[in-house]
Design an enzyme around this catalytic site. Sequence first.
Site, mmCIF file in Angstrom:
data_model
loop_
_atom_site.group_PDB
_atom_site.id
_atom_site.type_symbol
_atom_site.label_atom_id
_atom_site.label_comp_id
_atom_site.label_asym_id
_atom_site.label_seq_id
_atom_site.Cartn_x
_atom_site.Cartn_y
_atom_site.Cartn_z
ATOM 1 N N GLU A 61 0.812 -1.223 0.000
ATOM 2 C CA GLU A 61 0.000 0.000 0.000
ATOM 3 C C GLU A 61 0.845 1.272 0.000
ATOM 4 O O GLU A 61 0.431 2.301 -0.524
ATOM 5 C CB GLU A 61 -0.964 0.008 1.179
ATOM 6 C CG GLU A 61 -2.099 -1.015 1.054
ATOM 7 C CD GLU A 61 -1.757 -2.381 1.621
ATOM 8 O OE1 GLU A 61 -0.563 -2.633 1.934
ATOM 9 O OE2 GLU A 61 -2.673 -3.203 1.775
ATOM 10 N N PHE A 123 -11.713 -7.143 13.515
ATOM 11 C CA PHE A 123 -10.625 -7.630 12.667
ATOM 12 C C PHE A 123 -10.278 -6.579 11.609
ATOM 13 O O PHE A 123 -11.156 -6.035 10.952
ATOM 14 C CB PHE A 123 -11.037 -8.938 11.974
ATOM 15 C CG PHE A 123 -9.988 -9.444 11.018
ATOM 16 C CD1 PHE A 123 -8.741 -9.843 11.495
ATOM 17 C CD2 PHE A 123 -10.224 -9.484 9.657
ATOM 18 C CE1 PHE A 123 -7.761 -10.291 10.625
ATOM 19 C CE2 PHE A 123 -9.249 -9.936 8.779
ATOM 20 C CZ PHE A 123 -8.013 -10.340 9.263
ATOM 21 N N GLN A 124 -9.007 -6.301 11.469
ATOM 22 C CA GLN A 124 -8.498 -5.295 10.534
ATOM 23 C C GLN A 124 -9.122 -3.924 10.768
ATOM 24 O O GLN A 124 -9.322 -3.149 9.835
ATOM 25 C CB GLN A 124 -8.673 -5.747 9.074
ATOM 26 C CG GLN A 124 -7.767 -6.937 8.752
ATOM 27 C CD GLN A 124 -7.563 -7.175 7.272
ATOM 28 O OE1 GLN A 124 -8.437 -6.891 6.458
ATOM 29 N NE2 GLN A 124 -6.410 -7.704 6.913
ATOM 30 N N LYS A 173 -17.666 -0.496 5.589
ATOM 31 C CA LYS A 173 -18.166 -1.447 4.597
ATOM 32 C C LYS A 173 -19.675 -1.338 4.411
ATOM 33 O O LYS A 173 -20.182 -1.482 3.298
ATOM 34 C CB LYS A 173 -17.785 -2.873 5.012
ATOM 35 C CG LYS A 173 -17.907 -3.867 3.874
ATOM 36 C CD LYS A 173 -17.297 -5.207 4.231
ATOM 37 C CE LYS A 173 -17.377 -6.160 3.035
ATOM 38 N NZ LYS A 173 -16.848 -7.499 3.394
ATOM 39 N N MET A 493 24.590 8.098 2.127
ATOM 40 C CA MET A 493 24.510 9.362 2.854
ATOM 41 C C MET A 493 24.756 9.140 4.340
ATOM 42 O O MET A 493 25.380 9.957 5.005
ATOM 43 C CB MET A 493 23.148 10.032 2.603
ATOM 44 C CG MET A 493 23.121 11.494 2.972
ATOM 45 S SD MET A 493 24.341 12.485 2.076
ATOM 46 C CE MET A 493 23.356 13.078 0.694
#
Lengths: 597, 173
Positions: A61, A123-124, A173, A493
């Site tokens: 993502e 969940f999630q 949802k 760096m």
Amino acid sequence: MSASPETLAATRTMNGAEIVLQALKDNGVEVIFGYPGGAVLPLYDAIFHQNAIRHILVRHEQAAVHAAEGYARSTGKVGVVLVTSGPGATNAVTGLVDALMDSIPVICLTGQVPTHLIGNDAFQEADTTGITRPATKHNYLVKDINKLAGVMHEAFYVAKSGRPGPVVVDLPKDILIGKGPYTEAPTTPHRSYRPKTRPEPQAIQAAVRLLKGAKRPIVYAGGGVINAGPEASRLLTEFVRLSGMPCTNTLMGLGAYPAEDRQFLGMLGMHGTYEANLAMHGCDVMLNIGARFDDRVTGRLNAFSPASKKIHADIDPSSINKSVPVDVAIIGDAAATLAALLECWQQDPTPQDRPALAGWWRQIEEWRKTNCLQYRQEGAIIKPQHAVKRLYEITRELGRETFISTEVGQHQMWAAQYFGFQQPNHWLTSGGLGTMGYGLPAAMGVQVAHPDALVIDIAGEASILMNIQEMATLAQYRLPVKVFILNNEYMGMVRQWQELLHGSRYSESYSAALPDFVKLAESFHARGMRVSDPNQLDAAIREMIAHPGAVIMDVLVEKEESCFPMIPSGAAHNEMILGPGQAGGVAGVTDEGKVLV
Amino acid sequence: MPNPSETALRNATIAVLVENEAGILARVVGLFSGRGYNIESLTVAPVDDARRLSRITIVTSGTEMVIEQIKAQLDRLVPVHKVSDLTLEGPHLARELALIKVVSRGENRVEALRLAEAFRARVVDATTESFVFELTGAGDKIDAFCALMQPIGLAEVSRTGVVAILRGPSGLS
């Protein structure tokens, strides 16, 4: 107004997922970058049922957001991301902060557990609006389907108005499944958010009078000019040429002024050119347009351009007087500001101090003779600077439209120093947040928007591994991105700072156990190449560019090369370190300096 | 030498008119904590149901540059309608309400009542061993009252924080 078929259509009922897609279409979206999951299945089902919007399936993502940034930065449009709830949203956070810091318009649609489960540790589930509140310009949690269409349109307005930025729309949802009205984008102004874009004429006049009277003026232009659209860059060029002043660009502003023009002093700041930094230090009037006096640019604040009157033009009033107090503030869009400056410059009778300007240029030419970006390509090892310079020269000679993205580190600074950008929107780099792993997904987003262009990610061997999984996305969509790795086997760096500030104790900065990048490329269905001989560099670059598909080119470069010039942390512009063989050497860094990053 | 206006601290009472929506307070508070600004007092309540507006009053302190930053940062929040620095805009009224519980017996109890009268505090609850006083006024008046009550049985204080409004006919919206 009579009820035309359009207005009837404007209030038709759809399910939430269809409302979201319709709003995307109505706002001109052609592509979204995303990754499915449980909470966004209704949206993916709606995507399945249509062909107007293309979905690019990323492999992480974070990469979806960087790809959307690349898409946005290279097209001037809003980039769109779709991720699921919980880990989908939290993975996107780095990309959101990146877009926030660099003012890139992105809309990130996140799935959410159904409204009745919010707060139950489902969940999630994650508190996405809570987590992303400081990571976005604005965010929304849609709890009422009747407001969904309005929120979607507002998200686009907020993302692209004023100083652009990322906007999250969190979609439970049950909202995606439920039915509600689709309304079109409102034509009335927003209730509270109406950023000012037209500059005040008095401020423009004050700026023009200061600039005309200047003996040692400089224009310092940043990413705001790019964000204002290509017209702003054209106006900047016109204004700089008309006024005869020197111009420097920030890292985010590269391309706003043509790099090969004589009036261009190169990039300024920590790894900027000697002439740009000394001109900033010594100027008597500074016009900052679309830049924000970032700490990488100013060096030590109390020694920053001590003798100058400062004019700051920015669309965001909170940028004014944030770190550097200024004498004239201009609030407005960069293109509108430049147009107003040009007009006022031509009409205002104040004579310009041309003789003083000529003297200023003589001084600048003296500084230029330092040739601060010189390096010696000799021996059997490729200098990283040389690799970038040849890449630039060869792409320029080929004349194809070329976009460059980078990861973060030494290679990023070498790209900024040695790759000349002649036009805006062709340079993509993570300036504010400094996100390793930005370049490959950003290049992917550019290539989706510009399928025929040459898109190159100039990378380091450490950064590239942070989003290497996107090679699979390149393969799936046949995106011919070229990954040009300057492989010095160090987080370069970090190593350079350890050399300068920590007695060359290279703590954890060696890239041990590197993959074989050639085989890695091949395993991802791309072409893998490696070059280590300076004499074969050009041929390898040409072969990479000629290859019709994606390429990873592993360029083995000098391992302990440092990036110069450099303003050490806590130092002033006139205390910069030049490269080996040039004046200066390593200046002492104070303890206060060591504290800075 | 640094310009005194760049280093001198001042107080500011800032009134912010915002959309009355979920999360707005978190945005404002998050802005202050994220950028390291002081909050000496913050109050919020809906003030206009028809237009769905709430008013936040923030008392803060900082250098002139920091206070200008605070106002600009507040103003660019999407749900913010108006930001007003009452300290700069002119004479304004600032009030706080406090509920102050004093637990005492005997002479101290009498003294508490006497002081309350002098401060025009109202008794809103009483038992044989306690009072709850309601006191409205500027913050320093409440501070002074609490300080006097300290030796004679101050048990608990609840304060609203500052609400403020400009004097005269001009307003915020």
